[in-house]
Write an enzyme that holds these catalytic residues in place. Structure first.
Site, short mmCIF file in Angstrom:
data_model
loop_
_atom_site.label_atom_id
_atom_site.label_comp_id
_atom_site.label_asym_id
_atom_site.label_seq_id
_atom_site.Cartn_x
_atom_site.Cartn_y
_atom_site.Cartn_z
N LYS A 9 21.63 94.87 31.01
CA LYS A 9 21.93 93.71 30.17
C LYS A 9 21.05 92.51 30.59
CE LYS A 9 26.77 95.17 29.41
NZ LYS A 9 28.18 94.78 29.72
N TYR A 49 29.25 96.90 19.91
CA TYR A 49 30.56 96.57 20.48
C TYR A 49 31.66 96.49 19.43
CZ TYR A 49 28.60 95.73 25.14
OH TYR A 49 28.01 95.86 26.38
N PHE A 57 37.36 88.19 24.10
CA PHE A 57 36.04 87.97 24.71
C PHE A 57 34.89 88.41 23.81
CE2 PHE A 57 37.64 92.11 26.32
CZ PHE A 57 36.61 92.97 25.94
N THR A 91 34.49 98.03 35.20
CA THR A 91 34.03 96.95 34.32
C THR A 91 33.98 95.61 35.06
OG1 THR A 91 35.03 98.11 32.45
CG2 THR A 91 34.47 95.78 32.12
N ARG A 102 27.62 97.75 39.64
CA ARG A 102 28.39 96.52 39.39
C ARG A 102 29.02 95.97 40.66
NH1 ARG A 102 31.27 98.72 33.85
NH2 ARG A 102 29.78 97.88 32.34
N ASN A 112 28.32 91.70 33.98
CA ASN A 112 28.45 92.89 34.84
C ASN A 112 27.22 93.79 34.77
OD1 ASN A 112 28.83 93.95 32.34
ND2 ASN A 112 30.89 94.73 32.69
N HIS A 115 25.46 98.52 30.95
CA HIS A 115 26.33 99.26 30.03
C HIS A 115 26.04 100.74 30.19
CE1 HIS A 115 28.26 100.69 26.36
NE2 HIS A 115 27.19 101.46 26.22
N GLU A 126 25.63 105.48 20.17
CA GLU A 126 24.87 104.39 20.80
C GLU A 126 23.38 104.74 20.91
OE1 GLU A 126 27.02 103.74 24.44
OE2 GLU A 126 28.73 102.85 23.40
P1 IDP Z 1 32.62 98.85 29.99
O1 IDP Z 1 31.30 98.11 29.81
O2 IDP Z 1 32.94 99.09 31.44
O3 IDP Z 1 32.71 100.11 29.14
P2 IDP Z 1 34.39 97.60 28.04
O4 IDP Z 1 35.87 97.49 28.19
O5 IDP Z 1 33.86 98.60 27.04
O6 IDP Z 1 33.77 97.86 29.49
O7 IDP Z 1 33.86 96.15 27.67
C1 IDP Z 1 32.53 95.97 27.19
C2 IDP Z 1 31.94 94.76 27.86
O8 IDP Z 1 32.68 93.60 27.49
C3 IDP Z 1 32.01 94.76 29.40
O9 IDP Z 1 30.97 95.51 29.99
C4 IDP Z 1 31.92 93.29 29.72
O10 IDP Z 1 30.58 92.82 29.61
C5 IDP Z 1 32.74 92.69 28.58
N1 IDP Z 1 34.16 92.52 28.94
C6 IDP Z 1 35.09 93.49 29.08
N2 IDP Z 1 36.30 93.00 29.41
C7 IDP Z 1 36.14 91.67 29.46
C8 IDP Z 1 37.03 90.58 29.74
O11 IDP Z 1 38.23 90.75 30.01
N3 IDP Z 1 36.48 89.34 29.70
C9 IDP Z 1 35.17 89.10 29.41
N4 IDP Z 1 34.30 90.08 29.14
C10 IDP Z 1 34.77 91.36 29.16
MG MG Z 2 32.75 100.35 27.07
#
Ligand code: IDP
Ligand code: MG
Length: 133
Positions: A9, A49, A57, A91, A102, A112, A115, A126
């Site tokens: 990212k 997304y 968020f 995450t 991460r 983080n 992806h 994707e």
């Molecule tokens: P992942 O990337 O580990 O699969 P997901 O739940 O699919 O996690 O969320 C996608 C992206 O959204 C995360 O990588 C992160 O950048 C962001 N994200 C997820 N949860 C939160 C949150 O609670 N607050 C802010 N950003 C979040």
């Molecule tokens: Mg995800």
């Protein structure tokens, strides 16, 4: 062989961590079979997304992933989806283990760094979005 999508990212690119992150992927035994640097349009980010469109968020997430170039790659290997998810860690970097990407480099749950697809079905969708040809 299984395929998965991996994305560094904008914070990973801006912090000059591309090399260190790619080295970990290769060291884990995954083959990189496609790679491109690009800027995601807001429309593309929204499609990537779309599962999160009702989350609080969501708009901030789109702002973040469109804030600069990303590096997208296709990684292949037996169990590539799960292997790459294990390599990136949870995450929230605060909850990601030491030795994960991460856990070692991530700043907060938004920033983080990376992806990785969460299932073979997500990976197919994707990969088609990032590598339409
Ligand atoms: P992942 O990337 O580990 O699969 P997901 O739940 O699919 O996690 O969320 C996608 C992206 O959204 C995360 O990588 C992160 O950048 C962001 N994200 C997820 N949860 C939160 C949150 O609670 N607050 C802010 N950003 C979040
Ligand atoms: Mg995800």
């Amino acid at each position: 062989m299984e395929r998965t999508l991996f994305v560094i990212k904008p914070d990973g690119v801006q912090r000059r961590l591309i090399g260190q992150i790619v080295a970990r992927v290769e060291k884990a035994g995954l083959a990189i079979t496609a790679l491109r640097m690009m800027s995601m349009s807001r429309d593309m980010a929204a499609r990537h997304y779309e599962a999160h469109k009702d989350k609080p968020f969501y708009e901030g997430l789109l702002d973040y992933v469109t804030s600069g170039p990303v590096v997208a790659m296709v990684c292949e290997g037996a169990g590539a989806v799960n292997d790459l998810r294990a390599l990136i860690g949870a995450t929230d970097p605060a909850k990601a283990g030491a030795g994960t990407i991460r856990g070692d480099f991530g700043v907060d749950v938004t920033h983080n760094l990376v992806h990785a697809s969460d299932s073979p079905e997500s990976a197919s969708r994707e990969i088609a979005l990032f590598f339409p040809d």
